[in-house]
Write a protein that holds these residues in place. Structure first.
Motif, mmCIF file in Angstrom:
data_model
loop_
_atom_site.group_PDB
_atom_site.id
_atom_site.type_symbol
_atom_site.label_atom_id
_atom_site.label_comp_id
_atom_site.label_asym_id
_atom_site.label_seq_id
_atom_site.Cartn_x
_atom_site.Cartn_y
_atom_site.Cartn_z
ATOM 1 N N ARG A 1 -127.579 37.485 25.901
ATOM 2 C CA ARG A 1 -126.545 38.474 26.247
ATOM 3 C C ARG A 1 -127.226 39.807 26.534
ATOM 4 O O ARG A 1 -128.296 40.095 26.010
ATOM 5 N N GLY A 2 -126.615 40.602 27.379
ATOM 6 C CA GLY A 2 -127.139 41.932 27.652
ATOM 7 C C GLY A 2 -128.273 41.971 28.661
ATOM 8 O O GLY A 2 -128.869 43.027 28.853
ATOM 9 N N ARG A 3 -128.582 40.851 29.275
ATOM 10 C CA ARG A 3 -129.621 40.810 30.316
ATOM 11 C C ARG A 3 -129.054 40.119 31.530
ATOM 12 O O ARG A 3 -128.211 39.234 31.406
#
Length: 108
Positions: A54-56
């Motif tokens: 998550r977050g990439r």
């Protein structure tokens, strides 16, 4: 609908360590894939969700760009920043970029 990137943009991201998900079937993956790409067949995309960071940004690749577009759409609905790679593995190979055969690094 998922966003799409061209092979040049993807190549820059890949060289910087991008997360790459290959949604082709296992036999296609074993025949040749982008080095570092993790296998998550379109036939079972939900199995990949817990293992996708998550977050990439996540780059989704298939043979030509059709399956990756569908998979990237599904991942985007699940809250991931997913980008489909236009031209797919075929375009990657045709442009002379590196390819690995076999099952490493494994499934997502």
């Amino acid at each position: 609908m998922a966003r799409e990137v061209d092979l040049e943009t993807f190549a820059v991201a890949w060289s910087a360590g991008a997360v790459v998900i290959d949604v082709r079937e296992p036999e296609e993956y074993r025949a040749g894939h982008v080095p570092g790409a993790r296998l998550a067949p379109l036939s079972a995309p939900a199995a990949a969700l817990p293992h996708v960071p998550r977050g990439r940004q996540v780059y989704v690749i298939c043979a030509s760009g059709n399956r990756s577009q569908r998979a990237a759409d599904r991942l985007a609905v699940a809250g991931l920043d997913a980008l489909s790679v236009a031209g797919g593995t075929r375009g990657w190979v045709d442009s002379g970029r590196p390819v690995m055969a076999g099952s490493a690094p494994g499934s997502v």
